[in-house]
Design a protein around this motif. Structure first.
Motif, mmCIF file in Angstrom:
data_model
loop_
_atom_site.group_PDB
_atom_site.id
_atom_site.type_symbol
_atom_site.label_atom_id
_atom_site.label_comp_id
_atom_site.label_asym_id
_atom_site.label_seq_id
_atom_site.Cartn_x
_atom_site.Cartn_y
_atom_site.Cartn_z
ATOM 1 N N LEU A 95 -64.840 37.859 -55.391
ATOM 2 C CA LEU A 95 -64.609 39.155 -56.027
ATOM 3 C C LEU A 95 -65.835 39.723 -56.716
ATOM 4 N N ASP A 96 -66.633 38.853 -57.349
ATOM 5 C CA ASP A 96 -67.753 39.326 -58.163
ATOM 6 C C ASP A 96 -69.110 38.929 -57.613
ATOM 7 N N GLY A 97 -69.146 38.475 -56.382
ATOM 8 C CA GLY A 97 -70.401 38.023 -55.816
ATOM 9 C C GLY A 97 -71.319 39.177 -55.461
ATOM 10 N N PRO A 98 -72.493 38.865 -54.899
ATOM 11 C CA PRO A 98 -73.450 39.913 -54.517
ATOM 12 C C PRO A 98 -72.853 40.856 -53.476
ATOM 13 N N SER A 99 -73.331 42.058 -53.459
ATOM 14 C CA SER A 99 -72.814 43.050 -52.511
ATOM 15 C C SER A 99 -73.249 42.750 -51.081
ATOM 16 N N ARG A 100 -74.372 42.118 -50.919
ATOM 17 C CA ARG A 100 -74.871 41.803 -49.576
ATOM 18 C C ARG A 100 -74.016 40.710 -48.955
#
Length: 665
Positions: free
Chosen positions: A378-383
Motif C-alpha cells: 500500500l505504501d511502497g514506492p510508486s515505481r
C-alpha cells in the motif's frame, strides 16, 4: 505503524559498544590464554586431516585457517581478528553510517572465528548470547545507511526482525529465573540465595561486601523482587500497552544496574540492557504534540484509561507476589516472607506458562510481519519494479524472522521437558528439532540460565597456587589480578573486562583439578616462568620475579567475608584451609610432561621456556613469515599492555564517545 527508527539505531550502536568491549577484553588476553606458550594454545584446535583451506573451513568454520596466507601463525591471526573486530565495532559506535548489515556480519564472523578456538575460556553464556544477539542484529540493521525519512522502504523489515530481539530478551530473563526453581536448589527455595550470593560470586565488588551484611529480611525481599523481575515481568514484554512495557524496561534496567554494582560480570549486563531497548519505541524518546478540540478530549480519555490499565496490571502483579510469597509486615517493621507454592505446583504452572510464552512471542511477530507486508503493497514506492523488490525483500526478512523464532522454541521448551516431549507433533515439531540441531554449532539459538544452583554455602572455595625453590618450602603464593587471594586485597571494579583466567579459577575451585586439565597447563607455564601467562596474574606481586620456582602446588581454601564489626579492618576476607587441590609438580615431572603432551599443549619444540610469540608447533618451515605485519602487531600489543585491561577498554569507549560527540557538534 509506530516508528522504531531511532530505537533501532540506538540498539545497533549499543551492540557495537558490546562488541568493542568483547573484542578488546579478549585481545589483551590472547598470548597468555591461546598463544603457542599459553595455557590452552589455539593451535591445538587447528588440526584437520582435510585437504585445502575450504575443506578445513567446512569442518571448523573460522577465519584462522587463512593465517598461512598472511604469513602468520594461529596466535598472530587471532590478534588480527581481534584488532579488526575492535576497529569495526569502534566505527559502529561512533557513526550510525557503519551500523549496517555488512558491519554486523563481519563482527559476528570475527567473534565466531575466535569462539571456535576459545575452548573452556570462552564457554560462557555471555559469549553465546553475544553471538545470538549479533546474528539477529545482522537482519535488524539496514543494508545501507539511510537517513530517517528519506526512504521509508528501508524501514519495512525493522519491526519484524526487531521482534526477535525482544523475544531473545524474554527467553534470557525467563529461563534464568525459572531454572533457579527447576534445579531444586534448597537455597533458592529457602529464599536464602542472596545471603550466599554476594560472598560466593566470582569477582565481587566492594558494594557486594556491604550488601552481604544487609538484614536477612531485606535480602529475602530483594531476592523475591529479582525472581519476579526475571520470571513474571518478561510476560509483560508483549503487552499491547506501551506504558506497561516501559515500566518493565525500567525494572529490567534496575535489576541489571544492581548486578553491575555488586558483581563483575563483564559485558553481560550491558548486553542485557541493550536488549532491553527492544521494549521501547520512538515515542519514548520524542514526545508528541497535543492536539486540540475533540481529538484532545478523546486523547485525554484514552490517556486516563491507559493509566488505569497500566496501574491495574502491576497492581495485580504485586497482589500475586504478596500471595505467592506470603509477604507480611511484622511488629518490628520488617517484612517476613515464605514460599507458599510447592515444586509440584510450580512444575504444573510452568507446563502451562511455556506454551503460553510461545504463543505470546508468535503473536506480535505475526502482526508485525502482516503489517510489514501490507505496507510494501500500500505504501511502497510508486515505481513497479521498486515495489516488487521491496515486497520480496520484506518476505525475505519475514522468512528469516519466522525461522529464527521457530528454532528458538527448542531451547525454551527444554526448560520444561514434558512440554517438549508431549508437544512433539504440535507445538514443537520434529522438523524444528532437526533444524535446531543443524544450526546449533553456530550458537544462534541457545538455552540460558545462570546460577541454577547456589554455590559457596558455608564459604566460597578458592584455589591458591604456591611455588617454592625447595620441596620442603617455604611456599609463596601467586596473586591473581582480580579474584580473591590475599585477604587484605581490595575488591575490584573490573567490568566490562572479563579476566577469563580468574573466572576459570572460580569454576575450578568448585571441581577437582582432574576435571580442569587447563590448570595443570597453567602450573607448567608458571614453572617455566612463561611471560605471556604471567601477564594474566599480578606481576607486581610475583614472588618469583627473578627466577621461576622449581616446585608448584595448589591448596583449597574457603573464604568468608569479615564481619560488620570488622569494617574498619583492612581485611575483606578471612579464610580456612580445606586441603590439597593438586599435588606438588616439578618442571621435569615425567607424568606431568606426558599428560601435557597427550593434550598436545606441549611438544618437542614448545617445552623450552625461552620460546616466544610466533614460535611453536604451527610455525612450519615451508610457510613464509610476514615479518612487517608481525612487527606491527607486536607494536600494537606493546601499546595496549601499557595500561591495565579495564582502563584500556574504558579508554577506547571514552575516545569513541568523544569522537561521536564532536561529530554531532
Amino acid at each position: 505503524m509506530v516508528s522504531i527508527v531511532y530505537t533501532r539505531n540506538l540498539y545497533l550502536r549499543g551492540i557495537s559498544v558490546v562488541y568493542l568491549f568483547a573484542f578488546a577484553s579478549l585481545y589483551v588476553q590472547i598470548p597468555g590464554l591461546y598463544g603457542n606458550n599459553g595455557v590452552l594454545p589455539a593451535r591445538t584446535q587447528m588440526e584437520s586431516k582435510a585437504n585445502g583451506v575450504l575443506a578445513k573451513f567446512l569442518t571448523k568454520p573460522t577465519l584462522l585457517w587463512f593465517a598461512p596466507y598472511l604469513g602468520l601463525d594461529t596466535e598472530y591471526m587471532m590478534d588480527v581478528l581481534a584488532i579488526v573486530g575492535i576497529a569495526i565495532a569502534f566505527l559502529g559506535m561512533v557513526s550510525q553510517k557503519f551500523c549496517n548489515a555488512m558491519t554486523f556480519t563481519l563482527m559476528w564472523v570475527l567473534y565466531y572465528s575466535l569462539y571456535q578456538v576459545g575452548q573452556t575460556f570462552m564457554w560462557f553464556q555471555w559469549d553465546i548470547l553475544l553471538l545470538e544477539a549479533g546474528f539477529i542484529s545482522i537482519f535488524v540493521a539496514p543494508l545501507v545507511y539511510v537517513k530517517p525519512g528519506r526512504n521509508r522502504s528501508q524501514l519495512y523489515q525493522n519491526p519484524v526482525t526487531f521482534q526477535l530481539v525482544r523475544w531473545l530478551l524474554f527467553r534470557l530473563m525467563f529461563s534464568s529465573g525459572v531454572l533457579k526453581f527447576t534445579s531444586g536448589c534448597p537455597v533458592w527455595w529457602g529464599m536464602k540465595a542472596l545471603s550466599v550470593h554476594f560472598e560466593s560470586q566470582c569477582i565481587p565488588t566492594p558494594v557486594a561486601w556491604y550488601s552481604h551484611h544487609l538484614p536477612e529480611w531485606f535480602l529475602k525481599l530483594a531476592m523475591i523482587w529479582s525472581l519476579v523481575t526475571e520470571v513474571a515481568v518478561p510476560f509483560l514484554f508483549f503487552f499491547p500497552l506501551s506504558a506497561v512495557r516501559v515500566t518493565a524496561f525500567y525494572l529490567q534496567i534496575l535489576l541489571q544496574l544492581s548486578i553491575i554494582i555488586t558483581g563483575n560480570y563483564n559485558f553481560f549486563n550491558l548486553l542485557t540492557m541493550v536488549l532491553c531497548i527492544s521494549l521501547l519505541n520512538d515515542n519514548f524518546f520524542f514526545t508528541k504534540r497535543k492536539g486540540k478540540g475533540r481529538s484532545s478530549e478523546s486523547s485525554w480519555f484514552l490517556t486516563i484509561l491507559a493509566k488505569i490499565v497500566h496501574l491495574g496490571v502491576y497492581a495485580v502483579l504485586i497482589y500475586f507476589v504478596k500471595v505467592l510469597f506470603s509477604l507480611r509486615i511484622t511488629d518490628k517493621y520488617t517484612i517476613e516472607s515464605d514460599t507458599t507454592f510447592t515444586r509440584e505446583e510450580f512444575d504444573r504452572a510452568l507446563g502451562k506458562a511455556v506454551p503460553a510464552a510461545m504463543l505470546l512471542g508468535a503473536l506480535p511477530l505475526a502482526l508485525a510481519s502482516a503489517e510489514a507486508v501490507t505496507a510494501t503493497i500500500l505504501d511502497g514506492p510508486s515505481r513497479f519494479f521498486s515495489r516488487i523488490a521491496n515486497f520480496f525483500s520484506t518476505l525475505f526478512y519475514v522468512g528469516v524472522a519466522v525461522f529464527l523464532f521457530s528454532i528458538s522454541l527448542i531451547p525454551l521448551a527444554s526448560i520444561h521437558p514434558p512440554v517438549l516431549q508431549s508437544s512433539a507433533n504440535s507445538t514443537v515439531p520434529m522438523l524444528l528439532r532437526h533444524w535446531h540441531s543443524r544450526v546449533e554449532p553456530f550458537q544462534i539459538s541457545n538455552p540460558y540460565g545462570l546460577f541454577r544452583r547456589m554455590t559457596g554455602v558455608g564459604g566460597r572455595p578458592e584455589v591458591v597456587i604456591e611455588g617454592s625453590y625447595v620441596i620442603d618450602g617455604p611456599w609463596k603464593e601467586y596473586h591473581f589480578l582480580y579474584k580473591p587471594g590475599d585477604v587484605n586485597s581490595s575488591l575490584p571494579f573490573v567490568a566490562p573486562h572479563q579476566p577469563r583466567l580468574d573466572w576459570q579459577m572460580w569454576f575450578a575451585a568448585l571441581q577437582t583439578y582432574n576435571q580442569n586439565p587447563w590448570i595443570v597447563s597453567l602450573a607448567y607455564r608458571l614453572l617455566n616462568g612463561q611471560p605471556e601467562v604471567l601477564q594474566l596474574i599480578d606481576t607486581t606481586r610475583n614472588p618469583f620475579s627473578k627466577a621461576p620456582p622449581r616446585f608448584i602446588r595448589a591448596t583449597l581454601y574457603h573464604y568468608h567475608y569479615t564481619s560488620w564489626s570488622q569494617k574498619s579492618s583492612p581485611s575483606w576476607w578471612w579464610r580456612e584451609k580445606i586441603g590439597e587441590y593438586f599435588p606438588i609438580f616439578a618442571k621435569d615431572h615425567s607424568p606431568l610432561l606426558e599428560y601435557l603432551k597427550k593434550l598436545k599443549i606441549i611438544g618437542q619444540d614448545t617445552q623450552s621456556s625461552a620460546g616466544g610469540r610466533g614460535k611453536g608447533k604451527d610455525r612450519k618451515k615451508d610457510l613464509w613469515t610476514n615479518t612487517w605485519l608481525i612487527s606491527f602487531l607486536q607494536f600494537l600489543r606493546s601499546l595496549a599492555c601499557q595500561v591495565e585491561a579495564s582502563i584500556f577498554l574504558w579508554s577506547l569507549f571514552t575516545a569513541g564517545c568523544l569522537i561521536a560527540f564532536t561529530r554531532r557538534i
